[in-house]
Design a protein around this motif. Structure first.
Motif, PDB file in Angstrom:
ATOM      1  N   LYS A   1     -15.174  -1.369  -9.561  1.00  0.00           N
ATOM      2  CA  LYS A   1     -15.632  -2.728 -10.253  1.00  0.00           C
ATOM      3  C   LYS A   1     -14.563  -3.436 -10.626  1.00  0.00           C
ATOM      4  CE  LYS A   1     -18.784  -2.483 -13.477  1.00  0.00           C
ATOM      5  NZ  LYS A   1     -19.628  -2.165 -14.720  1.00  0.00           N
ATOM      6  N   ALA A   2     -13.546  -2.971 -11.065  1.00  0.00           N
ATOM      7  CA  ALA A   2     -12.642  -4.074 -11.658  1.00  0.00           C
ATOM      8  C   ALA A   2     -11.835  -4.792 -10.433  1.00  0.00           C
ATOM      9  CB  ALA A   2     -11.440  -3.279 -12.418  1.00  0.00           C
ATOM     10  N   THR A   3     -11.747  -3.919  -9.351  1.00  0.00           N
ATOM     11  CA  THR A   3     -11.057  -4.422  -7.954  1.00  0.00           C
ATOM     12  C   THR A   3     -12.015  -5.523  -7.275  1.00  0.00           C
ATOM     13  OG1 THR A   3     -10.093  -2.408  -7.387  1.00  0.00           O
ATOM     14  CG2 THR A   3     -10.294  -3.624  -5.581  1.00  0.00           C
ATOM     15  N   ALA A   4     -13.445  -5.299  -7.336  1.00  0.00           N
ATOM     16  CA  ALA A   4     -14.431  -6.176  -7.018  1.00  0.00           C
ATOM     17  C   ALA A   4     -14.204  -7.540  -7.699  1.00  0.00           C
ATOM     18  CB  ALA A   4     -15.670  -5.510  -6.780  1.00  0.00           C
ATOM     19  N   ILE A   5     -14.290  -7.549  -9.105  1.00  0.00           N
ATOM     20  CA  ILE A   5     -14.377  -8.424  -9.940  1.00  0.00           C
ATOM     21  C   ILE A   5     -12.855  -9.082  -9.877  1.00  0.00           C
ATOM     22  CG2 ILE A   5     -14.065  -9.321 -12.207  1.00  0.00           C
ATOM     23  CD1 ILE A   5     -16.069  -6.921 -12.840  1.00  0.00           C
ATOM     24  N   GLY A   6     -12.144  -8.623  -9.570  1.00  0.00           N
ATOM     25  CA  GLY A   6     -10.556  -9.317  -9.068  1.00  0.00           C
ATOM     26  C   GLY A   6     -10.545 -10.012  -7.657  1.00  0.00           C
ATOM     27  N   GLU A   7     -11.236  -9.318  -6.890  1.00  0.00           N
ATOM     28  CA  GLU A   7     -11.321 -10.042  -5.523  1.00  0.00           C
ATOM     29  C   GLU A   7     -11.897 -11.447  -5.697  1.00  0.00           C
ATOM     30  OE1 GLU A   7     -12.548  -7.043  -2.645  1.00  0.00           O
ATOM     31  OE2 GLU A   7     -10.339  -6.111  -2.810  1.00  0.00           O
ATOM     32  N   LEU A   8     -13.286 -11.344  -6.307  1.00  0.00           N
ATOM     33  CA  LEU A   8     -14.105 -12.241  -6.655  1.00  0.00           C
ATOM     34  C   LEU A   8     -13.390 -13.277  -7.408  1.00  0.00           C
ATOM     35  CD1 LEU A   8     -17.606 -10.845  -7.396  1.00  0.00           C
ATOM     36  CD2 LEU A   8     -17.000 -12.019  -5.111  1.00  0.00           C
ATOM     37  N   ASP A   9     -12.633 -12.918  -8.357  1.00  0.00           N
ATOM     38  CA  ASP A   9     -12.079 -13.859  -9.016  1.00  0.00           C
ATOM     39  C   ASP A   9     -10.945 -14.954  -8.230  1.00  0.00           C
ATOM     40  OD1 ASP A   9     -11.600 -15.303 -11.598  1.00  0.00           O
ATOM     41  OD2 ASP A   9      -9.771 -13.895 -11.922  1.00  0.00           O
ATOM     42  N   GLU A  10     -10.543 -14.216  -7.509  1.00  0.00           N
ATOM     43  CA  GLU A  10      -9.368 -14.868  -6.543  1.00  0.00           C
ATOM     44  C   GLU A  10      -9.973 -15.890  -5.558  1.00  0.00           C
ATOM     45  OE1 GLU A  10      -7.211 -12.035  -4.524  1.00  0.00           O
ATOM     46  OE2 GLU A  10      -6.167 -10.948  -6.364  1.00  0.00           O
ATOM     47  N   GLU A  11     -11.178 -15.620  -5.204  1.00  0.00           N
ATOM     48  CA  GLU A  11     -12.077 -16.265  -4.228  1.00  0.00           C
ATOM     49  C   GLU A  11     -12.333 -17.703  -5.057  1.00  0.00           C
ATOM     50  OE1 GLU A  11     -15.251 -14.441  -2.334  1.00  0.00           O
ATOM     51  OE2 GLU A  11     -13.924 -12.759  -1.267  1.00  0.00           O
ATOM     52  N   LEU A  12     -12.815 -17.599  -6.065  1.00  0.00           N
ATOM     53  CA  LEU A  12     -13.005 -18.683  -6.980  1.00  0.00           C
ATOM     54  C   LEU A  12     -11.936 -19.760  -7.273  1.00  0.00           C
ATOM     55  CD1 LEU A  12     -15.675 -16.921  -9.438  1.00  0.00           C
ATOM     56  CD2 LEU A  12     -16.354 -18.319  -7.385  1.00  0.00           C
TER      57      LEU A  12
END
Length: 87
Positions: free
Chosen positions: A76-87
């Motif tokens: 979950k933390a990795t997925a959230i980090g990747e989403l955050d980078e995309e935004l």
């Protein structure tokens, strides 16, 4: 005052084979198939958990539950980090 060792008893006089077993080093060959470091580490951890469970030190079932939760948290933390980078 001499230093005291914590932990269990040592077998044998030297640290030769025991030291080699502690160091993962290069992959091992088992029945002709070369094992990756990941496969070897996985096998070592599985064997360790089984031994500790047999001796009553830990519960393999509880260990499995905790590992599953930890992997989920990391995922979950990795997925959230990747989403955050995309935004």
């Amino acid at each position: 005052m001499p230093k005291r060792r914590s932990g269990g008893r040592r077998k044998g006089g030297g640290g030769g084979k025991e030291q080699a077993d502690e160091d993962l080093g290069p992959s091992r060959t088992v029945t002709g198939k070369e094992l990756s470091e990941l496969e070897e580490l996985s096998a070592r951890l599985t064997a360790l958990v089984e031994m500790l469970d047999e001796k009553g030190v830990i519960s393999a079932r509880e260990y499995g539950r905790v590992v599953t939760m930890r992997l989920h948290e990391i995922s979950k933390a990795t997925a959230i980090g990747e989403l955050d980078e995309e935004l």
